[in-house]
Write a protein that holds these residues in place. Structure first.
Motif, PDB file in Angstrom:
ATOM      1  N   ARG A  17       0.772  -5.687  -2.826  1.00  0.00           N
ATOM      2  CA  ARG A  17      -0.239  -5.530  -3.869  1.00  0.00           C
ATOM      3  C   ARG A  17       0.288  -6.136  -5.149  1.00  0.00           C
ATOM      4  N   SER A  18      -0.445  -7.077  -5.699  1.00  0.00           N
ATOM      5  CA  SER A  18      -0.009  -7.785  -6.900  1.00  0.00           C
ATOM      6  C   SER A  18      -0.562  -7.127  -8.156  1.00  0.00           C
ATOM      7  N   THR A  19       0.293  -7.005  -9.161  1.00  0.00           N
ATOM      8  CA  THR A  19      -0.114  -6.533 -10.482  1.00  0.00           C
ATOM      9  C   THR A  19       0.276  -7.594 -11.504  1.00  0.00           C
ATOM     10  N   LYS A  20      -0.055  -7.354 -12.759  1.00  0.00           N
ATOM     11  CA  LYS A  20       0.303  -8.317 -13.797  1.00  0.00           C
ATOM     12  C   LYS A  20       1.813  -8.441 -13.955  1.00  0.00           C
ATOM     13  N   LYS A  21       2.531  -7.358 -13.667  1.00  0.00           N
ATOM     14  CA  LYS A  21       3.978  -7.361 -13.863  1.00  0.00           C
ATOM     15  C   LYS A  21       4.744  -7.846 -12.629  1.00  0.00           C
ATOM     16  N   ALA A  22       4.344  -7.384 -11.452  1.00  0.00           N
ATOM     17  CA  ALA A  22       5.121  -7.711 -10.252  1.00  0.00           C
ATOM     18  C   ALA A  22       4.322  -7.384  -9.001  1.00  0.00           C
ATOM     19  N   GLU A  23       4.890  -7.738  -7.854  1.00  0.00           N
ATOM     20  CA  GLU A  23       4.314  -7.368  -6.581  1.00  0.00           C
ATOM     21  C   GLU A  23       4.848  -6.003  -6.159  1.00  0.00           C
ATOM     22  N   GLN A  24       3.958  -5.135  -5.763  1.00  0.00           N
ATOM     23  CA  GLN A  24       4.341  -3.772  -5.397  1.00  0.00           C
ATOM     24  C   GLN A  24       4.537  -3.659  -3.893  1.00  0.00           C
ATOM     25  N   ARG A  25       5.678  -3.063  -3.512  1.00  0.00           N
ATOM     26  CA  ARG A  25       6.011  -2.854  -2.105  1.00  0.00           C
ATOM     27  C   ARG A  25       5.891  -1.389  -1.702  1.00  0.00           C
ATOM     28  N   ASP A  26       5.562  -0.543  -2.636  1.00  0.00           N
ATOM     29  CA  ASP A  26       5.361   0.874  -2.352  1.00  0.00           C
ATOM     30  C   ASP A  26       4.223   1.351  -3.243  1.00  0.00           C
ATOM     31  N   TYR A  27       3.102   1.704  -2.627  1.00  0.00           N
ATOM     32  CA  TYR A  27       1.950   2.104  -3.431  1.00  0.00           C
ATOM     33  C   TYR A  27       1.020   2.990  -2.617  1.00  0.00           C
ATOM     34  N   LEU A  28       0.129   3.673  -3.329  1.00  0.00           N
ATOM     35  CA  LEU A  28      -0.848   4.562  -2.716  1.00  0.00           C
ATOM     36  C   LEU A  28      -2.110   3.784  -2.362  1.00  0.00           C
ATOM     37  N   VAL A  29      -2.526   3.867  -1.118  1.00  0.00           N
ATOM     38  CA  VAL A  29      -3.801   3.302  -0.678  1.00  0.00           C
ATOM     39  C   VAL A  29      -4.850   4.398  -0.877  1.00  0.00           C
ATOM     40  N   VAL A  38      -8.148   4.570  -0.893  1.00  0.00           N
ATOM     41  CA  VAL A  38      -9.327   4.696  -0.040  1.00  0.00           C
ATOM     42  C   VAL A  38      -9.025   5.545   1.189  1.00  0.00           C
ATOM     43  N   GLU A  39      -7.855   5.316   1.792  1.00  0.00           N
ATOM     44  CA  GLU A  39      -7.487   6.054   3.002  1.00  0.00           C
ATOM     45  C   GLU A  39      -6.513   7.198   2.718  1.00  0.00           C
ATOM     46  N   ASP A  40      -6.027   7.299   1.480  1.00  0.00           N
ATOM     47  CA  ASP A  40      -5.162   8.395   1.046  1.00  0.00           C
ATOM     48  C   ASP A  40      -3.835   8.441   1.823  1.00  0.00           C
ATOM     49  N   TYR A  41      -3.074   7.358   1.732  1.00  0.00           N
ATOM     50  CA  TYR A  41      -1.713   7.345   2.277  1.00  0.00           C
ATOM     51  C   TYR A  41      -0.872   6.376   1.456  1.00  0.00           C
ATOM     52  N   HIS A  42       0.446   6.554   1.514  1.00  0.00           N
ATOM     53  CA  HIS A  42       1.364   5.641   0.833  1.00  0.00           C
ATOM     54  C   HIS A  42       1.839   4.555   1.795  1.00  0.00           C
ATOM     55  N   LEU A  43       1.852   3.323   1.313  1.00  0.00           N
ATOM     56  CA  LEU A  43       2.297   2.178   2.103  1.00  0.00           C
ATOM     57  C   LEU A  43       3.606   1.655   1.528  1.00  0.00           C
ATOM     58  N   THR A  44       4.629   1.517   2.386  1.00  0.00           N
ATOM     59  CA  THR A  44       5.926   0.991   1.986  1.00  0.00           C
ATOM     60  C   THR A  44       6.230  -0.232   2.827  1.00  0.00           C
ATOM     61  N   ILE A  45       6.571  -1.344   2.178  1.00  0.00           N
ATOM     62  CA  ILE A  45       6.782  -2.618   2.866  1.00  0.00           C
ATOM     63  C   ILE A  45       8.210  -3.099   2.636  1.00  0.00           C
ATOM     64  N   THR A  46       8.907  -3.444   3.704  1.00  0.00           N
ATOM     65  CA  THR A  46      10.258  -3.975   3.579  1.00  0.00           C
ATOM     66  C   THR A  46      10.521  -4.971   4.703  1.00  0.00           C
ATOM     67  N   SER A  47      11.764  -5.442   4.828  1.00  0.00           N
ATOM     68  CA  SER A  47      12.094  -6.478   5.811  1.00  0.00           C
ATOM     69  C   SER A  47      12.024  -5.941   7.235  1.00  0.00           C
ATOM     70  N   SER A  48      11.764  -6.824   8.180  1.00  0.00           N
ATOM     71  CA  SER A  48      11.622  -6.422   9.578  1.00  0.00           C
ATOM     72  C   SER A  48      12.961  -5.982  10.165  1.00  0.00           C
ATOM     73  N   LEU A  49      12.880  -5.217  11.244  1.00  0.00           N
ATOM     74  CA  LEU A  49      14.091  -4.774  11.926  1.00  0.00           C
ATOM     75  C   LEU A  49      14.877  -5.966  12.455  1.00  0.00           C
ATOM     76  N   GLN A  50      14.169  -6.977  12.985  1.00  0.00           N
ATOM     77  CA  GLN A  50      14.856  -8.162  13.505  1.00  0.00           C
ATOM     78  C   GLN A  50      15.579  -8.903  12.391  1.00  0.00           C
ATOM     79  N   ALA A  51      14.974  -8.977  11.198  1.00  0.00           N
ATOM     80  CA  ALA A  51      15.628  -9.644  10.079  1.00  0.00           C
ATOM     81  C   ALA A  51      16.910  -8.921   9.688  1.00  0.00           C
TER      82      ALA A  51
END
Length: 265
Positions: free
Chosen positions: A203-215, A217-230
């Protein structure tokens, strides 16, 4: 993927798939399709119309309207298309392919791991071992976890021409898949180990791209990081991943404390 689920995603995206009733000359043998008694069409249709929060461009786009004939030989179907459509299909396939595994860890927590598309079956034990270690570091009891997974692959059909920009179509389908799993499993936190899908979820904001944020509409937190294979290929990523997981770790700790309050004497 379950065949009825795949059909439901295609229908929700405005793609009609036609299956021939007779064997085609020179066609390969039909693959084995997994079918279930209950059709998920209505669930997926509703979920895919409510894409991931922050992806407003997808919600504003009309769904692609494509009539396609699906045969046992997808390449033959692509070759039969007009040249411009065949070229579009080839570009879409070359630019964005991914395979995902969705794990329902417990009632509050779920995980998606992106696998290298060309090696989706390799190194499963190493990836699962790393996932267990990460969950233990997040204070999740892995002995009580069920590591059965649901697969999701993009594109849904190889060689299928889509009139919308490939990444937007992929984002819409992925958003529908996540929304459907949320409604079925009810998780509060979704951890995504991402490769190519990283750009589809940030999720992009004016300051930075967010990798942890509240969705919201569906009421859950989404956390994004590197894949297990990486992380297995480049162990130095583990430190960065651990830093990204701190907001999630804090939420899980608070949820655990609220679920098991200390007895007052």
């Amino acid at each position: 993927m379950n065949e009825l689920t795949r059909q439901a995603y295609l229908e929700a995206m405005g793609i009609q798939v036609v299956y021939p009733r007779i064997a085609l000359p020179g066609a390969r043998q039909s693959p084995h399709y997994e079918l279930s008694a209950a059709s998920p069409v209505e669930v997926v249709r509703e979920a895919i119309r409510r894409p991931i929060e922050g992806v407003t461009s997808v919600a504003s786009l009309p769904p692609p309207t494509v009539n396609a004939t699906s045969t046992e030989d997808d390449q033959a179907a692509t070759d039969a298309l007009p040249q411009s459509a065949a070229e579009t299909s080839e570009v879409a396939a070359d630019t964005l392919k991914f395979s995902l595994r969705y794990y329902r860890i417990n009632e509050q927590f779920a995980v998606i791991d992106e696998l290298p598309h060309a090696q989706s079956g390799n190194g499963n034990e190493d990836k699962l071992s790393l996932l267990r270690n990460i969950l233990l570091a997040l204070n999740i009891d892995t002995d009580a976890c069920n590591f059965a997974y649901e697969s999701f692959d993009w594109p849904l059909i190889q060689g299928l021409p889509v009139e919308t920009e490939p990444s937007l179509a992929a984002r819409q389908a992925l958003g529908g898949f996540i929304a459907m799993r949320k409604r079925l499993d009810g998780f509060d936190n979704l951890l995504v180990f991402a490769g190519q899908i990283d750009a589809l979820l940030l999720r992009s904001t004016k300051k930075a791209e967010q990798r942890d944020y509240l969705v919201k509409v569906e009421d859950y937190h989404l956390t994004i990081t590197s894949s297990l294979q990486a992380m297995l290929s480049f162990p130095m990523l583990k430190k960065e991943v651990w830093q990204r997981l701190q907001p999630l770790r804090q939420r899980l700790r608070i949820a655990a404390a609220e679920a098991s309050p200390s007895d007052s004497s």
